[in-house]
Design a protein around this motif. Structure first.
Motif, short mmCIF file in Angstrom:
data_model
loop_
_atom_site.label_atom_id
_atom_site.label_comp_id
_atom_site.label_asym_id
_atom_site.label_seq_id
_atom_site.Cartn_x
_atom_site.Cartn_y
_atom_site.Cartn_z
N GLU A 284 -0.18 -19.04 -5.27
CA GLU A 284 -1.46 -18.34 -5.47
C GLU A 284 -2.59 -19.09 -4.77
OE1 GLU A 284 -4.45 -16.88 -9.08
OE2 GLU A 284 -2.77 -18.21 -9.51
N GLN A 285 -2.62 -20.41 -4.94
CA GLN A 285 -3.67 -21.21 -4.31
C GLN A 285 -3.60 -21.12 -2.79
OE1 GLN A 285 -3.48 -25.40 -5.19
NE2 GLN A 285 -5.51 -25.82 -4.38
N ALA A 286 -2.38 -21.19 -2.25
CA ALA A 286 -2.22 -21.11 -0.80
C ALA A 286 -2.68 -19.76 -0.27
CB ALA A 286 -0.76 -21.36 -0.43
N ALA A 287 -2.36 -18.68 -1.01
CA ALA A 287 -2.79 -17.34 -0.59
C ALA A 287 -4.30 -17.21 -0.66
CB ALA A 287 -2.11 -16.29 -1.45
N ALA A 288 -4.91 -17.80 -1.70
CA ALA A 288 -6.36 -17.73 -1.84
C ALA A 288 -7.07 -18.47 -0.70
CB ALA A 288 -6.77 -18.32 -3.19
N VAL A 289 -6.52 -19.61 -0.30
CA VAL A 289 -7.13 -20.39 0.77
C VAL A 289 -6.99 -19.68 2.11
CG1 VAL A 289 -6.95 -22.53 2.09
CG2 VAL A 289 -6.88 -22.59 -0.41
N SER A 290 -5.79 -19.14 2.38
CA SER A 290 -5.52 -18.58 3.70
C SER A 290 -5.98 -17.13 3.85
CB SER A 290 -4.03 -18.66 4.02
OG SER A 290 -3.27 -17.89 3.10
N ARG A 291 -5.99 -16.39 2.74
CA ARG A 291 -6.29 -14.95 2.87
C ARG A 291 -7.40 -14.47 1.95
NH1 ARG A 291 -0.24 -12.33 3.86
NH2 ARG A 291 0.34 -13.78 5.50
N GLY A 292 -7.91 -15.33 1.11
CA GLY A 292 -9.02 -14.95 0.25
C GLY A 292 -8.61 -14.77 -1.20
N VAL A 293 -9.53 -15.11 -2.10
CA VAL A 293 -9.24 -15.02 -3.54
C VAL A 293 -8.91 -13.60 -3.96
CG1 VAL A 293 -10.20 -15.38 -5.84
CG2 VAL A 293 -10.68 -17.03 -4.02
N GLY A 294 -9.58 -12.62 -3.36
CA GLY A 294 -9.35 -11.23 -3.73
C GLY A 294 -8.30 -10.52 -2.91
N SER A 295 -7.54 -11.26 -2.09
CA SER A 295 -6.49 -10.63 -1.27
C SER A 295 -5.34 -10.16 -2.14
CB SER A 295 -5.98 -11.63 -0.23
OG SER A 295 -5.30 -12.71 -0.87
N GLU A 296 -4.59 -9.19 -1.61
CA GLU A 296 -3.44 -8.68 -2.36
C GLU A 296 -2.42 -9.78 -2.61
OE1 GLU A 296 -2.46 -5.96 -3.98
OE2 GLU A 296 -4.50 -5.24 -3.74
N GLU A 297 -2.28 -10.71 -1.64
CA GLU A 297 -1.32 -11.80 -1.82
C GLU A 297 -1.72 -12.69 -2.99
OE1 GLU A 297 -2.68 -10.89 0.95
OE2 GLU A 297 -1.05 -10.30 2.29
N ALA A 298 -3.01 -13.06 -3.06
CA ALA A 298 -3.47 -13.92 -4.16
C ALA A 298 -3.37 -13.19 -5.49
CB ALA A 298 -4.90 -14.37 -3.89
N LEU A 299 -3.74 -11.92 -5.50
CA LEU A 299 -3.66 -11.14 -6.75
C LEU A 299 -2.22 -10.95 -7.18
CD1 LEU A 299 -6.43 -8.47 -6.10
CD2 LEU A 299 -6.51 -10.39 -7.70
#
Length: 397
Positions: A284-299
């Motif tokens: 989750e942290q990696a997705a938030a850093v690379s694609r944004g906190v609100g990205s589908e990957e982070a969510l």
């Protein structure tokens, strides 16, 4: 390891019925459970013409949580709700005007099966679509998630006032009853071969997650076994499996491959809930850093962590996480009736009701009530339920 089998046959009562779905259950039920599952032993759950979508959800959720291989056989009809134009499995009380509330949303299959390890889940379907759903299928892909193998067929609407038979599923059951358990791909092809000569052309064939539209081939071609072959006209691939954030896996996760869900599932089944959550948190942290906190990957990974909290018995943490996911989706501009938003609020509501500490539940209640006021969901009286429960908790203080 024992397998689990869910037999689901559903169709509306009355003139809205397109297929006699329940007629296949006696044939499937005559197949030994181990043969249905493709395992040494298996548990079978049968749902015949269920009335309520929540009843189907409860059984599906329990089946998805079981260890070992899971096979789901679904027979019925697809209809679109008139508000969001999303496919639903029609249930006994479903009518064209009530699909949204009385049908089983197809995306719930994806939601409930998403945490299962790749290679452990198979869904076999024999579906008939009404005219609107058939049109939707021409431009969309019916799927159950990237880790689920989906096989079967979707047939167009039968003739006026006609009720079709689930011939594909009956063919599957007949093959399994004849002895032996072929691999699911072979079973699928054998079933297609059996129904090919029955005039059911123009079906959409689902094969392992890909959708292939078929048309009859030239009748002059000789075919072993006496049935006409079918030639693929076009193929639309299903969604790709979840990929790691840009730049590759987070530090320390190299070597787990592109999909860490299997490792997480293994940790949960072994009772290592903290390890599973820590792994999901790093993704989750990696997705938030690379694609944004609100990205589908982070969510996505936030949703995984919400489910992991539920598996660990931490209803409060699960509730808080689902509420945060819902708030993030709303902040990103998603509609209050978007399936992912509704699912997040529904799950937060469910987990809130399982919090054993009254003080903790009181603390979360007002925020949930505010969120439920914005996202009423499909169940009538959901906001009233939160407010009523909150009043009772406040009286206990």
């Amino acid at each position: 390891m024992p397998g689990t089998v869910l037999l689901l046959a559903a169709s509306p009562v009355g003139k809205g019925c397109l297929v006699d779905a329940a007629s296949v259950l006696p044939v499937l039920a005559a197949v030994p459970p181990a043969v249905l599952a493709g395992t040494d032993t298996a548990n079978v759950v049968e749902l015949a013409d269920p009335l309520e979508p929540q009843a189907v959800l409860t059984r599906l959720r329990a089946a998805a949580a079981a260890a070992g291989p899971l096979t789901v056989f679904v027979t019925g009809q697809l209809q679109l709700d008139r508000r969001q134009h999303l496919p639903h499995l029609a249930l006994a009380r479903t009518t064209p005007s009530t699909v949204r509330y009385t049908g089983f949303p197809w995306h719930w299959f994806r939601e409930e099966l998403r945490l299962r390890a790749a290679g452990t889940t198979t869904v076999v379907v024999d579906l008939h679509a009404d005219a609107e759903a058939w049109g939707w299928l021409r431009g969309q892909v019916l799927e159950c998630g990237p880790t689920v193998a989906l096989y079967g067929r979707v047939a167009p609407p039968p003739g006026r006032r006609a009720v079709a038979a689930p011939t594909y599923m009956k063919a599957v059951a007949t093959i399994l009853r004849s002895g032996g358990r072929p691999a699911v791909e072979q079973l699928h092809q054998m079933a297609l071969g059996r129904i090919a000569g029955e005039g059911e052309v123009g079906d959409l064939v689902l094969s392992g997650g890909a959708r292939v539209e078929f048309a009859p081939a030239a009748p002059s071609l000789p075919v072993p076994g006496g049935y006409r072959p079918q030639t693929p006209v076009s193929a639309l691939k299903g969604p790709r499996p979840q990929t790691p954030p840009a730049g590759g896996p987070p530090d320390g996760l190299v070597g787990l491959g592109d999909d860490p869900h299997a490792a997480i599932s293994t940790a949960v089944q072994a009772g290592n809930h903290s390890e599973a959550d820590a792994l999901a948190a790093r993704w989750e942290q990696a997705a938030a850093v690379s694609r944004g906190v609100g990205s589908e990957e982070a969510l996505h990974w936030a949703e995984v962590r919400a489910d992991l909290a539920m598996f660990a018995g931490d209803a409060e943490r699960s509730c808080r996480t689902w509420m945060a996911v819902a708030a993030a989706r709303l902040a990103a501009g998603q509609a209050v009736d978007a399936p992912a938003v509704e699912a997040a609020v529904d799950r937060a509501h469910h987990q809130w009701g399982r919090i054993g500490d009254a003080a903790r539940a009181r603390e979360l209640g007002p925020a949930l009530a505010e969120l439920r006021g914005r996202v009423p969901g499909r169940r009538q009286g959901a906001l009233d339920h939160v407010q009523r429960q909150l009043r009772q908790l406040q009286l206990q203080a």
